[in-house]
Design an enzyme around this catalytic site. Structure first.
Site, PDB file in Angstrom:
ATOM      1  CB  CYS A 276      -3.362  70.222  -3.596  1.00 31.94           C
ATOM      2  SG  CYS A 276      -1.730  70.411  -2.866  1.00 31.94           S
TER       3      CYS A 276
ATOM      4  CE  LYS B 281      -0.773  76.291 -10.571  1.00 35.64           C
ATOM      5  NZ  LYS B 281      -0.991  76.702  -9.176  1.00 35.64           N
TER       6      LYS B 281
HETATM    7  N1  LIG Z   1       2.258  71.198  -3.110  1.00 37.51           N
HETATM    8  C1  LIG Z   1       1.367  72.110  -2.816  1.00 37.51           C
HETATM    9  O1  LIG Z   1       1.007  72.955  -3.637  1.00 37.51           O
HETATM   10  C2  LIG Z   1       0.747  72.163  -1.444  1.00 37.51           C
HETATM   11  C3  LIG Z   1       0.081  73.320  -1.042  1.00 37.51           C
HETATM   12  C4  LIG Z   1      -0.478  73.350   0.232  1.00 37.51           C
HETATM   13  C5  LIG Z   1      -0.384  72.241   1.050  1.00 37.51           C
HETATM   14  N2  LIG Z   1       0.265  71.124   0.621  1.00 37.51           N
HETATM   15  C6  LIG Z   1       0.370  69.987   1.537  1.00 37.51           C
HETATM   16  O2  LIG Z   1       1.687  70.006   2.098  1.00 37.51           O
HETATM   17  C7  LIG Z   1       2.136  68.660   2.327  1.00 37.51           C
HETATM   18  C8  LIG Z   1       3.439  68.437   1.598  1.00 37.51           C
HETATM   19  O3  LIG Z   1       3.220  68.566   0.215  1.00 37.51           O
HETATM   20  P1  LIG Z   1       4.409  68.730  -0.825  1.00 37.51           P
HETATM   21  O4  LIG Z   1       3.783  69.000  -2.145  1.00 37.51           O
HETATM   22  O5  LIG Z   1       5.425  69.691  -0.307  1.00 37.51           O
HETATM   23  O6  LIG Z   1       5.014  67.258  -0.800  1.00 37.51           O
HETATM   24  P2  LIG Z   1       6.416  66.759  -1.409  1.00 37.51           P
HETATM   25  O7  LIG Z   1       6.228  65.354  -1.749  1.00 37.51           O
HETATM   26  O8  LIG Z   1       6.886  67.723  -2.457  1.00 37.51           O
HETATM   27  O9  LIG Z   1       7.444  66.898  -0.187  1.00 37.51           O
HETATM   28  C9  LIG Z   1       7.379  66.142   0.977  1.00 37.51           C
HETATM   29  C10 LIG Z   1       8.785  65.839   1.453  1.00 37.51           C
HETATM   30  O10 LIG Z   1       8.704  65.174   2.708  1.00 37.51           O
HETATM   31  C11 LIG Z   1       9.768  64.227   2.770  1.00 37.51           C
HETATM   32  N3  LIG Z   1       9.471  63.259   3.835  1.00 37.51           N
HETATM   33  C12 LIG Z   1       8.589  62.233   3.831  1.00 37.51           C
HETATM   34  N4  LIG Z   1       8.629  61.587   5.013  1.00 37.51           N
HETATM   35  C13 LIG Z   1       9.545  62.207   5.782  1.00 37.51           C
HETATM   36  C14 LIG Z   1      10.038  61.993   7.094  1.00 37.51           C
HETATM   37  N5  LIG Z   1       9.565  61.014   7.850  1.00 37.51           N
HETATM   38  N6  LIG Z   1      11.007  62.807   7.543  1.00 37.51           N
HETATM   39  C15 LIG Z   1      11.495  63.795   6.776  1.00 37.51           C
HETATM   40  N7  LIG Z   1      11.061  64.052   5.523  1.00 37.51           N
HETATM   41  C16 LIG Z   1      10.097  63.280   5.039  1.00 37.51           C
HETATM   42  C17 LIG Z   1       9.802  63.647   1.366  1.00 37.51           C
HETATM   43  O11 LIG Z   1      11.047  63.038   1.103  1.00 37.51           O
HETATM   44  C18 LIG Z   1       9.573  64.905   0.517  1.00 37.51           C
HETATM   45  O12 LIG Z   1      10.770  65.533   0.152  1.00 37.51           O
HETATM   46  C19 LIG Z   1       0.987  67.760   1.877  1.00 37.51           C
HETATM   47  O13 LIG Z   1       0.168  67.477   2.968  1.00 37.51           O
HETATM   48  C20 LIG Z   1       0.239  68.638   0.890  1.00 37.51           C
HETATM   49  O14 LIG Z   1      -1.121  68.261   0.772  1.00 37.51           O
HETATM   50  C21 LIG Z   1       0.841  71.060  -0.598  1.00 37.51           C
END
Ligand SMILES: NC(=O)c1ccc[n+]([C@@H]2O[C@H](COP(=O)([O-])OP(=O)(O)OC[C@H]3O[C@@H](n4cnc5c(N)ncnc54)[C@H](O)[C@@H]3O)[C@@H](O)[C@H]2O)c1
Length: 431
Positions: free
Chosen positions: A260, A320
């Protein structure tokens, strides 16, 4: 409420599970069929404290389901959360193709009114684009609202944070989605801040950039401490007790990483540039973070001189504590740069070793299951992640197992005086 979560990763899976935990009916969608099969069979693809038990309980009680079909998710829900990746492009801009893909998939499947909630971190004005896209591709004559609901969870504490949020930000000015969001979040007993959609999108980038700035600030102060003999921890406590500043995120370290902060910071700089504002402050935050890693590695090379054919132990691979996530992990960067200099590594992480194998070369890295055995035959030991269990390291055994007791602590886990007493040459950050 019937809820679909599209994207079942760190954010989607934990959000969906916590919504189910408070009584909503949730269907989590993911295009990764192997992940969906694993979840349907009772497996959990990520490590988050408390998550596995909560998933199992809610699946058993019938409130949490998984599918690879977006159409099924859309059909079975009133509110659809988008939680797909928004990774960085080479130039720092955000790759919004995942979001656009989901918007089209939702449009194709929609036959009745839906609230579409963007939970992914996106540039300001993305909501407008998502609404335009759904309108363009939706064949049925149905209404919808697109709103923003940024997520502030911390990996490693995601369940705790989602169950006890300090605030919920909802970007919409329409009454119908406001009512839906009030109903969804009512059991969480947190203040809901309603804003316009652009402000909600901005809040997320501004918040993460601010936190990154705090880390770079204390790391810059740490450099001054090193030059003067002051102690950055005492300085951080002294300034952090001022309520206007706060002590959190003032821990000097080898820098921030993860999926992030680096990408959100680059995105915010790029968004600002595109809007005609040169956010020089944030560029400096990035620069300090890169320098911090260089400064840490320089301490190692200044001491060990030649790294070729040296064996270095590395404690920590995750970005982390409390997570198995190695995306943009500073610990992985440390490993990669030591390997590049010709060192061989003995590494350990309580949860992230499997995921690290995907990023580190097979050659030159030995994965050690027991943290007390990492230092065997090592010329130096590096602490790269702040796992609390590393504080319980058997220091006498570690010292005796090394060719020379040399410890570089990138997370200030140990007490310098104690380490010296134990016979270590000990180098930490800003102390
Ligand atoms: N990880 C964090 O700590 C965190 C915190 C706040 C916000 N975010 C934001 O949340 C969003 C997701 O982050 P994350 O860490 O959960 O990502 P991630 O990669 O862990 O998970 C995303 C999931 O989406 C799936 N995906 C991709 N395209 C798809 C589609 N077309 N249809 C269905 N599923 C699909 C992927 O297979 C994956 O499992 C990002 O924008 C990130 O910046 C993340």
């Amino acid at each position: 409420m019937n809820i679909a979560i599209i994207g079942t990763g760190y954010v989607g899976l934990v959000t969906g599970t916590c919504f189910a935990e408070v009584g909503h009916s949730v269907i989590c969608v993911d295009c990764d069929e192997a992940k969906v099969k694993l979840l349907q069979g009772g497996g959990i693809p990520i490590f988050e404290p408390g998550l596995e038990e909560m998933v199992k309980k809610n699946v058993a009680e019938g409130r949490l389901n998984f599918t690879a079909s977006t159409a099924e998710g859309v059909e079975k829900s009133d509110v659809i959360f988008i939680a797909v990746p928004t990774p960085p492009l080479e130039d720092g801009a955000v790759d919004l193709s995942y979001i656009e893909r989901v918007a089209r998939d939702i449009a194709n499947a929609m036959t009745s009114y839906k609230v579409v909630v963007d939970k992914s971190t996106v540039p300001v004005k993305t909501g407008e684009k998502v609404a335009e896209t759904i309108k363009r591709y939706c064949k049925a004559d149905c209404e919808f609202d697109v709103i923003s609901n940024p997520e502030f969870l911390r990996e490693g504490f995601a369940v705790e944070d989602l169950m006890n949020p300090d605030r919920i930000v909802v970007g919409t000015t329409s009454e119908k989605p406001k009512a839906a969001m009030r109903e969804i979040y009512e059991p969480f007993n947190a203040p809901i801040i309603f804003t316009d959609i652009n402000s909600a999108e901005l809040i997320k980038h501004a918040a993460n950039s601010f936190l990154a700035m705090k880390i770079s600030y204390i790391n810059a102060v740490a450099a001054i401490c090193e030059a003067t003999g002051a102690n950055v921890e005492e300085v951080a406590t002294g300034i952090g007790m001022d309520e206007r500043i706060g002590r959190r995120f003032l821990n000097a370290s080898l820098g921030f990483g993860g999926s992030c902060f680096p990408k959100d910071l680059s995105a915010f700089i790029r968004i600002s540039d595109d809007l005609g504002y040169d956010f020089g402050l944030l560029k400096k935050v990035q620069e300090i973070n890169a320098e911090q890693m260089d400064r840490f590695l320089k301490k190692i090379t200044d001491t060990l001189w030649i790294l070729k054919d040296k064996t270095i132990g590395v404690l920590g691979l995750a970005f982390k504590q409390n997570t198995d996530d190695v995306r943009m992990s500073p610990a992985i960067e440390v490993c990669q740069r030591l390997l590049k200099e010709g060192a061989t590594l003995r590494v350990h992480d309580p949860k992230a070793m499997e995921k690290a194998k995907e990023l580190l070369p097979a050659e030159g890295v030995t994965y050690v299951d027991d943290m007390d055995s990492v230092a065997e035959g090592c010329d130096a030991l590096v602490v790269a992640t702040e796992w609390p269990e590393f504080k319980e390291l058997n220091l006498a055994k570690t010292r005796d197992a090394m060719t020379a007791p040399l410890l570089f602590d990138g997370r200030n886990l140990f007490d310098p005086a104690e380490m010296e007493q134990l016979g270590f040459t000990y180098k930490s950050i800003g102390r």
